[in-house]
Design an enzyme around this catalytic site. Structure first.
Site, PDB file in Angstrom:
ATOM      1  N   HIS A  82      -2.474 -24.862  85.132  1.00  0.00           N
ATOM      2  CA  HIS A  82      -3.012 -25.772  86.140  1.00  0.00           C
ATOM      3  C   HIS A  82      -2.951 -25.095  87.491  1.00  0.00           C
ATOM      4  CE1 HIS A  82      -3.937 -29.487  88.269  1.00  0.00           C
ATOM      5  NE2 HIS A  82      -3.065 -29.066  89.160  1.00  0.00           N
ATOM      6  N   ASP A 161      -1.358 -42.871  85.690  1.00  0.00           N
ATOM      7  CA  ASP A 161      -1.559 -41.908  86.770  1.00  0.00           C
ATOM      8  C   ASP A 161      -2.854 -42.211  87.509  1.00  0.00           C
ATOM      9  OD1 ASP A 161      -1.378 -39.399  88.319  1.00  0.00           O
ATOM     10  OD2 ASP A 161      -3.161 -38.924  87.150  1.00  0.00           O
ATOM     11  N   ARG A 168      -2.956 -44.842  95.627  1.00  0.00           N
ATOM     12  CA  ARG A 168      -2.461 -43.944  96.679  1.00  0.00           C
ATOM     13  C   ARG A 168      -3.581 -43.530  97.619  1.00  0.00           C
ATOM     14  NH1 ARG A 168      -0.349 -39.246  93.472  1.00  0.00           N
ATOM     15  NH2 ARG A 168      -0.063 -38.280  95.520  1.00  0.00           N
ATOM     16  N   SER A 183       1.838 -36.730  89.217  1.00  0.00           N
ATOM     17  CA  SER A 183       0.436 -36.921  88.851  1.00  0.00           C
ATOM     18  C   SER A 183      -0.077 -35.724  88.065  1.00  0.00           C
ATOM     19  CB  SER A 183      -0.388 -37.134  90.124  1.00  0.00           C
ATOM     20  OG  SER A 183      -1.764 -37.201  89.811  1.00  0.00           O
ATOM     21  N   LYS A 187      -0.491 -35.530  83.332  1.00  0.00           N
ATOM     22  CA  LYS A 187      -1.700 -35.206  82.579  1.00  0.00           C
ATOM     23  C   LYS A 187      -1.477 -33.993  81.687  1.00  0.00           C
ATOM     24  CE  LYS A 187      -3.759 -35.624  86.510  1.00  0.00           C
ATOM     25  NZ  LYS A 187      -4.547 -35.916  87.719  1.00  0.00           N
TER      26      LYS A 187
END
Lengths: 451, 451
Positions: A82, A161, A168, A183, A187
Site C-alpha cells: 500500500h 471504515d 470524517r 482506515s 482494508k
C-alpha cells in the site's frame, strides 16, 4: 454501554476499556450509537489519540464489519503493498507483476485518485478494456492463476471504515494519524495477507509532508499489522519531488510499462526493485515461499534481470489479458490514449533545477480535469505532465523542461501556470531526500524480530 | 459556508471569522449543518475554547433564535439573578420579593433540578397551586403589577440553546466553560434585562467545584453580558458545605419562607441580603432606579429591616397569590407537604463537625426520589434533609445531627448512608470558604467601569 460515557472517557484522555470500545463501535454499526456521537468521539480522538489496544479493537471491528478474503487455498505467500500516495507514484503497476515473477502472490486492492494524487485504479483503466471491478471470487481465482491481480476496494470490504471515512470527511476529523492508519490497515487486513509492505511518502507531495508525522503513521500501521499477526514493513520514500517523470494517469501507466520493458526513469526502477525485494523477503520470512538466495543484493540483481529480460512484462501481459485489457498496449505503450493538446515548457533562464514541487503539479492535474475534487467524478485520464528534467539537472535557457498534456487551451494555460511555480531554476545544487530514508519494522516498535 | 472548514479551523485552534461562525450556526438552525457536524464542532470547542468574538456571535444567534422579552413598557430597572446551582441553594425564593421590595423589578426565569442540585421551579411548586407556566404576556403583566414574577424557561426562549444543550448532553461536550457560559447567558439575555447578578457556586457541591474553573466561568459570563450591553456582576459563593440547613425541595421552600419571616439560618439570610443589595446597586447604576442611599452598609441595613418587618414576606404573598398559589403557606410554612417518614440521625461520637459534604447530600436526595436523573422525571418534593448542625459546631455523642425526610424505609436507609459519609466529626476546627469569596465585574475583565 453508554455512548456518552465512552466519548467523555476519550475526551478526558483516559484509555477506553477495549470491551466498551468494541460495544460502542458495534453500537454505531447497528444504529444504537448516533452519527453525532461518533463524530464527537472522532474529534476527541483527533486531540487525544488512541492507545495500541484501542486501535487494535477499532481495526478488528472494521475488518469484521464486512467480507474478508479467504486465500488459504491459494498456495504461496500472499503479500500486498500500500502506498499513502504521491505525485507520479506509479510503482504498483510495475511492482505487482515483478513481485509475482519473484514468486510472491500479489492480491492488490487499490483506490482511485482523490485530491492531488492519482490512483492505481485510474491508471489501470487507462489500458483499454481493463476491468478493476471483479467479484472477490474471480479475484481469488486470478491470483491463483496469474500470481497477481489488481482490483478496486469493494463495498463488501470493511464497510465500517467506509462509513467512518465518509463521516470524517464532513466533520473535520480526517487529519488524525491513528484514524488514517486504522482506515488503511482495515482494508489491507481484510485481504487475508501473509505480509504487507507499506510505502509511506514524505515531503511536499505526500499526504503527510513532515517526516515526523510520516514516521508516526508508518510506526502506527506497522503496530496495527503486527498486532493482527500480519508481518508488516514500512518504507519512508521521497516525495519532495515527483517520482519518475510522468504525472497524470495514462502518462504514468506508460512510464510504468516502460519500467517493465527495462527502461523508464532510474528512481522509478530503483523503487520498484526495492519494493519487490522487500515483498519477496517478507514472503520468504513467512515460510510460504522458498527463495534460493534471500540476500538483498542477490534479490535486487534478480529483480533487475526480470525487468530487463521481459519476464515481468510477460506477467503484466497475462494479468492485463486475464482482466479483459488490451495486451497490445503492454507491448507498445505509445498506443495509450493521448491528450488533444501537447505543448512544450522551456527554461526561462539557464541554471540548475533546484526544485520540482510535486504538490503544485498534482493539483494542476486536478484542475486540468485529470483528478477528482469529489468521489465519483469523471476524469480525463490523458492529461498531465511529462517532465524532461529532474532536480539537480543543469539546463540552458530555452531547454525543454516539460511537456503539458491538456484537453484544451484552458487546461494548457493552467499547466503552464503550475510549471512556472513548480519547476525552480537557481544556482545551487539541491539537497534531496534519499529515495528510501527509513525502514520501519516490528523491531522498531519494540516487538522482537521473528525467529 | 463550508461546515467542514469551520470545524477544521476550530480544530486547528484558529479563530473562526465571526461572519462564518454566524453562517455555521444559522446553517445548523435551518438544517444545512448536520447534527454530526455540530457535535464535532462542539468537541473541538471543548479542546480549543472560544474567543470573546466567537462567544458573542454564539450568544447573539442563540438569543435571536427565539422570542425575546420586551420589558420597555415596564417602568424601573429590570434585574434578574442566576445561580449555577448548589445544594440547599434556596436564595431565589427569598431574594426575588426582597429585591422587589427594594425597588428592583425582578423578572426571574428559573430551571428545574437536574443532577445533585435542586431547582427553583420545583421549590416554587411545593407551594400548592403555584403556577410557573405562565405565558410571556402574563409574566410581563405580573412583573409590572407585583414587581417580581417567577416562571420556568419556556421553549420560546433561545431554542438554539436548547438544541445545543440536548446535543451536548449526549456527546460528552457538557463540561466546557464557554459553552456553559453561553447557554446560561443566552437565556438571561433574552429577558430584556438592564442588569444581571450571577451567583457562581464554588466547592464540592458546585457544578464546577474548583475555584479556578468557577472564576473562569464567572469572568466568561460577565464578559458575555457586558458585550451585549447588560451590566453583569458575578459573586463566587461558598458551596463547600450546604447553604442553610435544609436540603430537598419543600424543606428548602420552608427555609426560604422562614428567611422572609426574619428567621432562618444566618448564612442564608446573609447571602439573600448581599444579593438583594447587589441587585439594587446594579439597578441604581442603570439609572432606572432612584436609591436614596446607595451605600452598601445602608442598603444592607435596609434589606435586613425589610426581612424583619414582614415587608418582603408581604411581597412574596402577593406574588404567590398572583401566580395561583396558596398564600396561607407563606404565612405558615409548616403547612408545606411533609414526607411520610422522618427519622433522626445522631452523632456516633463526640467532637467537632469538620465537614458536611454537600454533593453527597444532593445525590442522596436524588436517590431518595427527590431529584432527577433525566429531564421530565416526576419527583417527590417532600424528601430531603434538615441539618441540625453546621461545620464547626461541637457536638456530644448522641446529639441530633440531622433529620431524614423520606418516602419509605428504603429512602430512609439511603439517607442514613449518605449522612454517614457526608457529616464528618473530628477534632479540628474546619477551614471554610468565605460565604462570598470573589466579586467579578466589568473592571475585572479589562472593561473600564461605567461612569
Amino acid at each position: 454501554v453508554n455512548p456518552t460515557q465512552i466519548i467523555a472517557a476519550k475526551r478526558d484522555g483516559g484509555a477506553v476499556p477495549t470491551d466498551r470500545l468494541e460495544a460502542f463501535l458495534r453500537g454505531y454499526l447497528d444504529g444504537a450509537v448516533a452519527e453525532y456521537q461518533m463524530s464527537a468521539f472522532l474529534m476527541a480522538v483527533v486531540f487525544r489519540g488512541m492507545t495500541s489496544g484501542e486501535l487494535d479493537v477499532l481495526v478488528r471491528v472494521m475488518v469484521e464489519s464486512g467480507a474478508t478474503l479467504d486465500l488459504d487455498h491459494v498456495a504461496g505467500a500472499k503479500v500486498d503493498k500500500h502506498s499513502t500516495g504521491g505525485v507520479g507514484d506509479k510503482v504498483s503497476l510495475a511492482l505487482a507483476p515483478l513481485a509475482a515473477e519473484l514468486g510472491v502472490r500479489v492480491p492488490m486492492m487499490s483506490g482511485r485518485g482523490l485530491g492531488h494524487t492519482t490512483g492505481t485504479l485510474d491508471k489501470l483503466e487507462a489500458i483499454p478494456g481493463f476491468c478493476t471491478d471483479l467479484t472477490l471470487e474471480r479475484f481469488v481465482h486470478l491470483l491463483d492463476e496469474v500470481g497477481c491481480a489488481m482490483i478496486g476496494q469493494t463495498a463488501e470490504i470493511a464497510p465500517l471504515d467506509r462509513r467512518l471515512y465518509d463521516l470524517r470527511s464532513v466533520t473535520g476529523t480526517v487529519p488524525c494519524i491513528p484514524l488514517i492508519a486504522a482506515s488503511i490497515m482495515s482494508k489491507k487486513l481484510a485481504e487475508g495477507l501473509d505480509a504487507l509492505l507499506l510505502d509511506v511518502k514524505v515531503g511536499d507531495g505526500a499526504f503527510l509532508p513532515e517526516e515526523e508525522r510520516a514516521l508516526e503513521l508508518a510506526r502506527t500501521m506497522v503496530e496495527i499489522g503486527e498486532a493482527r499477526g500480519v508481518s508488516t514493513v514500512a518504507l519512508l520514500t521521497a516525495m519532495d519531488r515527483p517520482l519518475g517523470r510522468a504525472v497524470g494517469n495514462a502518462l504514468e501507466t506508460r512510464e510504468a510499462l516502460e519500467c517493465l520493458h527495462g527502461g523508464g526513469p532510474d528512481d522509478l526502477r530503483q523503487l520498484v526493485i526495492r519494493e519487490a525485494v522487500e515483498m519477496t523477503r517478507l514472503a520468504a520470512a513467512s515460510g510460504e515461499l522458498a527463495v534460493e538466495d534471500a540476500d538483498e543484493v542477490a534479490l535486487r540483481r534478480r529483480a533487475g534481470k526480470l525487468l530487463d529480460s521481459g519476464a515481468a512484462l510477460a506477467r503484466m501481459r497475462r494479468m492485463v489479458e486475464a482482466q479483459g485489457g488490451d495486451p497490445g498496449v503492454v507491448d507498445d505503450p505509445t498506443r495509450l490514449g493521448r491528450a488533444a493538446s501537447v505543448a512544450d515548457w522551456t527554461a526561462p533562464r539557464a541554471g540548475i533545477v533546484t526544485a520540482i514541487h510535486p504538490r503544485a503539479l498534482g493539483q494542476a492535474v486536478v484542475e486540468m480535469g485529470g483528478g477528482r475534487t469529489r468521489l465519483g467524478q469523471e476524469i480525463d485520464l490523458t492529461v498531465g505532465f511529462e517532465l524532461a528534467v529532474s532536480p539537480g539537472d543543469r539546463v540552458k535557457r530555452g531547454a525543454l523542461l516539460a511537456r503539458i498534456h491538456a484537453r484544451d487551451s484552458e487546461g494548457e494555460a493552467r499547466g503552464r501556470n503550475a510549471l512556472q511555480s513548480a519547476i525552480v531554476i537557481g544556482e545551487e545544487e539541491p539537497t534531496l531526500r534519499p529515495l528510501v530514508s527509513h525502514r520501519v519494522t516490528r523491531a522498531d516498535i519494540g516487538v522482537p524480530p521473528r525467529d
